[in-house]
Scaffold this motif. Structure first.
Motif, PDB file in Angstrom:
ATOM      1  N   GLY B  28      39.807  41.528  35.401  1.00  0.00           N
ATOM      2  CA  GLY B  28      40.373  40.941  36.617  1.00  0.00           C
ATOM      3  C   GLY B  28      39.857  39.525  36.825  1.00  0.00           C
ATOM      4  O   GLY B  28      38.750  39.197  36.408  1.00  0.00           O
ATOM      5  N   TYR B  29      40.668  38.713  37.458  1.00  0.00           N
ATOM      6  CA  TYR B  29      40.236  37.325  37.735  1.00  0.00           C
ATOM      7  C   TYR B  29      40.724  36.909  39.127  1.00  0.00           C
ATOM      8  O   TYR B  29      41.905  37.059  39.448  1.00  0.00           O
ATOM      9  CB  TYR B  29      40.809  36.372  36.674  1.00  0.00           C
ATOM     10  N   LEU B  30      39.806  36.398  39.954  1.00  0.00           N
ATOM     11  CA  LEU B  30      40.185  35.825  41.261  1.00  0.00           C
ATOM     12  C   LEU B  30      40.022  34.311  41.191  1.00  0.00           C
ATOM     13  O   LEU B  30      38.972  33.803  40.787  1.00  0.00           O
ATOM     14  CB  LEU B  30      39.321  36.390  42.386  1.00  0.00           C
ATOM     15  N   ALA B  31      41.044  33.611  41.637  1.00  0.00           N
ATOM     16  CA  ALA B  31      41.113  32.158  41.481  1.00  0.00           C
ATOM     17  C   ALA B  31      40.126  31.428  42.383  1.00  0.00           C
ATOM     18  O   ALA B  31      39.660  31.952  43.392  1.00  0.00           O
ATOM     19  CB  ALA B  31      42.528  31.672  41.783  1.00  0.00           C
ATOM     20  N   GLY B  32      39.866  30.194  42.016  1.00  0.00           N
ATOM     21  CA  GLY B  32      38.977  29.327  42.787  1.00  0.00           C
ATOM     22  C   GLY B  32      39.707  28.547  43.860  1.00  0.00           C
ATOM     23  O   GLY B  32      40.873  28.838  44.182  1.00  0.00           O
ATOM     24  N   LEU B  94      35.126  42.013  35.956  1.00  0.00           N
ATOM     25  CA  LEU B  94      35.700  41.087  36.941  1.00  0.00           C
ATOM     26  C   LEU B  94      35.167  39.684  36.696  1.00  0.00           C
ATOM     27  O   LEU B  94      33.964  39.493  36.482  1.00  0.00           O
ATOM     28  CB  LEU B  94      35.337  41.495  38.371  1.00  0.00           C
ATOM     29  N   ALA B  95      36.092  38.716  36.771  1.00  0.00           N
ATOM     30  CA  ALA B  95      35.707  37.311  36.717  1.00  0.00           C
ATOM     31  C   ALA B  95      36.270  36.617  37.952  1.00  0.00           C
ATOM     32  O   ALA B  95      37.245  37.085  38.545  1.00  0.00           O
ATOM     33  CB  ALA B  95      36.268  36.660  35.451  1.00  0.00           C
ATOM     34  N   GLY B  96      35.621  35.541  38.330  1.00  0.00           N
ATOM     35  CA  GLY B  96      36.132  34.770  39.459  1.00  0.00           C
ATOM     36  C   GLY B  96      35.598  33.365  39.376  1.00  0.00           C
ATOM     37  O   GLY B  96      34.606  33.106  38.690  1.00  0.00           O
ATOM     38  N   SER B  97      36.283  32.474  40.082  1.00  0.00           N
ATOM     39  CA  SER B  97      35.885  31.072  40.067  1.00  0.00           C
ATOM     40  C   SER B  97      35.708  30.578  41.488  1.00  0.00           C
ATOM     41  O   SER B  97      36.517  30.901  42.365  1.00  0.00           O
ATOM     42  CB  SER B  97      36.979  30.259  39.360  1.00  0.00           C
ATOM     43  N   SER B 102      32.773  34.116  44.462  1.00  0.00           N
ATOM     44  CA  SER B 102      31.980  34.686  45.553  1.00  0.00           C
ATOM     45  C   SER B 102      32.548  36.050  45.961  1.00  0.00           C
ATOM     46  O   SER B 102      31.800  36.998  46.231  1.00  0.00           O
ATOM     47  CB  SER B 102      31.988  33.724  46.745  1.00  0.00           C
ATOM     48  N   LEU B 103      33.871  36.136  45.967  1.00  0.00           N
ATOM     49  CA  LEU B 103      34.517  37.378  46.394  1.00  0.00           C
ATOM     50  C   LEU B 103      34.306  38.501  45.377  1.00  0.00           C
ATOM     51  O   LEU B 103      34.051  39.643  45.765  1.00  0.00           O
ATOM     52  CB  LEU B 103      36.013  37.135  46.650  1.00  0.00           C
ATOM     53  N   VAL B 104      34.390  38.209  44.086  1.00  0.00           N
ATOM     54  CA  VAL B 104      34.150  39.278  43.116  1.00  0.00           C
ATOM     55  C   VAL B 104      32.673  39.682  43.121  1.00  0.00           C
ATOM     56  O   VAL B 104      32.341  40.853  42.917  1.00  0.00           O
ATOM     57  CB  VAL B 104      34.638  38.948  41.673  1.00  0.00           C
ATOM     58  N   ALA B 105      31.778  38.730  43.392  1.00  0.00           N
ATOM     59  CA  ALA B 105      30.351  39.069  43.519  1.00  0.00           C
ATOM     60  C   ALA B 105      30.143  40.046  44.683  1.00  0.00           C
ATOM     61  O   ALA B 105      29.375  41.016  44.581  1.00  0.00           O
ATOM     62  CB  ALA B 105      29.515  37.810  43.716  1.00  0.00           C
TER      63      ALA B 105
END
Lengths: 426, 260
Positions: B28-32, B94-97, B102-105
């Motif tokens: 999964g990836y949440l955008a910056g 999960l990855a995020g930028s 911050s949200l995936v953390a």
């Protein structure tokens, strides 16, 4: 016609190179530019000027709220208004106003406004601006994405606090108070008149119509730029089936009265150029916090740009975009109508056009601006009161001003002790 | 670059876009900051070896106006949990930028059993008085691309309206993305996530662009010190705050290797 005397309380000693040497007059203006001992005199001069305006017959004196701002030294207009309540007798006191979302809890506004209303015997006009981006989101750190929701909720809370007879619980989205019961309660019943200073957003117009509040367009860019906004307001009132009572609206205008047009030009050029040059030097980075402008207003702004509408010079533009295109020399300032200057006859004639063309019954006049001295301010105020006011008081006399304060009868009000001026010999 | 499959799910009554592409284990990836108005090369790189799943954060492009009803941090957390469940990402890497990192953390902290491995690209969430992040919401418009990417043209390309886009709604959606980030991170970017970092058990990769002008590099160490799981910090040379935009191949490889 109501003629109201408005003070912004600008710091009058910003250096000549202010624009070049500083990024902004607002938010991060440097403290080294502020001399408290000089400001002591400025505040006292400004309060003298407001009291003088009341003395010579203006219908109201107006103050407003700004934060971290080199041209607006009133983080708390209520402090000035409370002093005016004691130093004036029959003049309306217009606090234009308190930015509701900045008060925690917002009942503080209900309390302080009620205090001013009670002390003044019912002379308060309660202004509720959302507040500028600079004041609200940057200087005060309010979340721009919640600002308007918080504003509207605070409004509902304040009005209920004024009008509900019993202690009540307020179960809001952002504010929860178990026991709301303000003391004092306002003299004006059910509440003081509410006026809304706003930009040109359709949502604000509709809300003013729905709530029956006065809509005020407080622009620094004069009647030529303001025409489109006021036309928009009245078109919306027509669409909603409201009458065109000019007292439903207020408008701000800078004025300079002289013996001749040239005399007025020479007398007010420095102060006007100081205001438009130094005071309106706002860094555009402070102008567009995301969410501050509603999506409806963004849409209207973008659409008007797409259409190249005649009003796009001001309306729908951010502070930053406006700031870049502001005229800063006296010729431009006068030609664009930011400041109306001339002899009393010339000023009266122009203001008559403003009042009629924009259909406004409440004219808020800036007769002190920039670094205008107390002496010149007094002259401008006196000239206006003696020679302009009588020529335009009759405008809109066929309409009833339902939005004006209703004070206690004069014979029922406390007598305010006189403060005799100290004699030179003492 | 081929188009991903698009699913739409309901999050609190708002139609929310989920992109999906590739095959292999789910990532999964949440955008910056600014969100994803369009698909990007970084996601194609990941999709070479992984099933990449990209749910839109409420208020970001594809997330409708979902942010407008999220008032508290708990509201946000529950909306995101709902989103990850509906995106079929429970138990995945999960990855995020940036703001998305911050949200995936947070998800990894609150539901530690639901996250396999974590990759955070310059996450928001902390604030150090002595080394504050740059304020992304107090900028002249023309300065923003150069603050978010080492190569401003890449950010401009991401945000430019494509041929045939609605010329009125497109810019409003870009402002909305910035507003949604502000709604949870205003005014300092500080969600006090430091109190929850110790709950993160997942092995965590911290990626930082060497040219990040928003989030100081020292914050990588703060995250690493706070997280209970094993952490690794990797700097991406020549990348800005949104490192995956500047250096899609390098960032995708680092994440693929770490989560392999």
């Amino acid at each position: 016609m109501k003629l109201m005397w408005f003070h912004l309380m600008p710091y009058t000693e910003l250096p000549e190179n202010f624009r070049d040497a500083n990024p902004s007059v607002w938010v991060d203006i440097h403290s080294s530019l502020f001399d408290p001992k000089r400001a002591h005199h400025m505040y006292n001069d400004f309060m003298d000027e407001l009291e003088y305006a009341a003395e010579v017959g203006f219908d109201a004196v107006c103050v407003n709220e700004h934060h971290s701002n080199g041209y607006g030294l009133m983080p708390s207009p209520n402090l000035i208004a409370s002093s005016l309540a004691r130093r004036t007798t029959d003049t309306a006191i217009c606090v234009m106003g308190n930015s509701l979302a900045l008060y925690n809890p917002p009942t503080r506004v209900a309390e302080e406004f009620a205090m001013i209303d009670v002390i003044s015997g019912g002379r308060l006009i309660a202004g509720f601006p959302v507040g500028t981006p600079m004041d609200t989101t940057y200087a005060y750190g309010t979340n721009p994405s919640q600002l308007r929701q918080r504003y509207h909720e605070a409004h509902d809370l304040v009005v209920r606090a004024w009008t509900e007879p019993d202690t009540f619980a307020f179960n809001g989205r952002f504010n929860q108070q178990r026991y709301v019961n303000i003391w004092p309660r306002p003299v004006q019943q059910p509440r003081p008149p509410i006026w809304i200073p706003g930009g040109g957003s359709v949502e604000t117009w509709q809300w003013c119509a729905e709530m029956d509040y006065v809509y005020c367009y407080l622009s620094y860019y004069g009647y030529k730029a303001g025409r489109a906004t006021m036309d928009g307001f009245w078109a919306e009132m027509d669409r909603l089936g409201k009458d065109r009572n000019p007292y439903h609206a207020g408008f701000l205008q800078f004025v300079g009265v002289g013996e001749s047009r040239q005399h007025a030009y020479d007398l007010y050029a420095e102060a006007a150029e100081y205001f438009y040059g130094r005071c309106l030097h706002v860094d555009p980075k402070w102008s567009t916090p995301p969410g501050y402008t509603s999506e409806g207003s963004q849409r209207a702004g973008i659409e008007s740009q797409v259409r190249k509408a005649a009003d796009s010079a001001v309306r729908g533009k951010s502070t930053g975009e406006r700031s870049a295109s502001v005229a800063r020399d006296m010729d431009g300032i006068v030609d664009n109508g930011y400041v109306i200057i001339g002899t009393p006859d010339e000023v009266a004639e122009q203001l008559r056009e403003v009042a009629i063309n924009l259909n406004v019954g409440h004219l808020m006049l800036l007769l002190q601006y920039g670094n205008m001295s107390k002496e010149v301010t007094r002259y401008n105020t006196k000239m206006f009161a003696e020679h302009v006011m009588p020529k335009i008081k009759d405008i809109h006399s066929g309409w009833e001003d339902r939005w004006w304060p209703k004070p206690m009868a004069a014979n029922l009000r406390a007598s305010v002790p006189a403060y005799p001026p100290r004699m030179a010999a003492e | 670059m081929s188009e991903p499959e698009t699913l739409t799910v309901d999050i609190n009554g708002f139609q929310t876009r989920i992109w999906r592409k590739g095959s292999g284990p789910k990532l999964g990836y949440l955008a910056g900051f600014g969100g994803l108005p369009r698909w990007m090369p970084f996601l194609d790189e990941l999709a070479k070896t992984r099933t990449v799943i990209v749910p839109s954060v409420p208020g970001f492009p594809g997330g409708d106006r979902g942010h407008t009803i999220l008032d508290s941090h708990l509201d946000w957390m529950l909306a995101l949990r709902d989103l990850l469940e509906k995106a079929d990402l429970v138990g995945a890497d999960l990855a995020g930028s940036s703001v998305g990192a911050s949200l995936v953390a947070e998800m990894a902290a609150l539901w530690p059993a639901s996250v396999r491995r974590l990759a955070l690209i310059a996450p928001f969430g902390l604030f150090d008085d002595k080394d504050p992040p740059t304020d992304p919401w107090a900028q002249r418009a023309d300065a923003v691309p150069g603050l978010l990417c080492a190569d401003p043209e890449i950010y401009k390309g991401m945000k430019a309206a494509p041929e045939g886009a609605n010329s009125i709604e497109w810019p409003i959606e870009q402002v909305r993305a910035s507003e949604a980030a502000a709604r949870i991170f205003w005014p300092l970017g500080n969600t006090r996530i430091e109190k929850r970092l110790r709950l993160i058990q997942a092995p965590t990769l911290l990626l930082w662009g060497s040219e990040d002008k928003i989030m100081p590099r020292t914050y990588a160490d703060k995250f690493a010190a706070g997280i209970s799981g094993k952490t690794e910090i990797k700097t991406i040379a020549g990348a800005g705050h949104l490192a995956e935009l500047d250096k899609p191949v390098e960032v995708a490889k680092a994440i693929s290797d770490f989560t392999a």
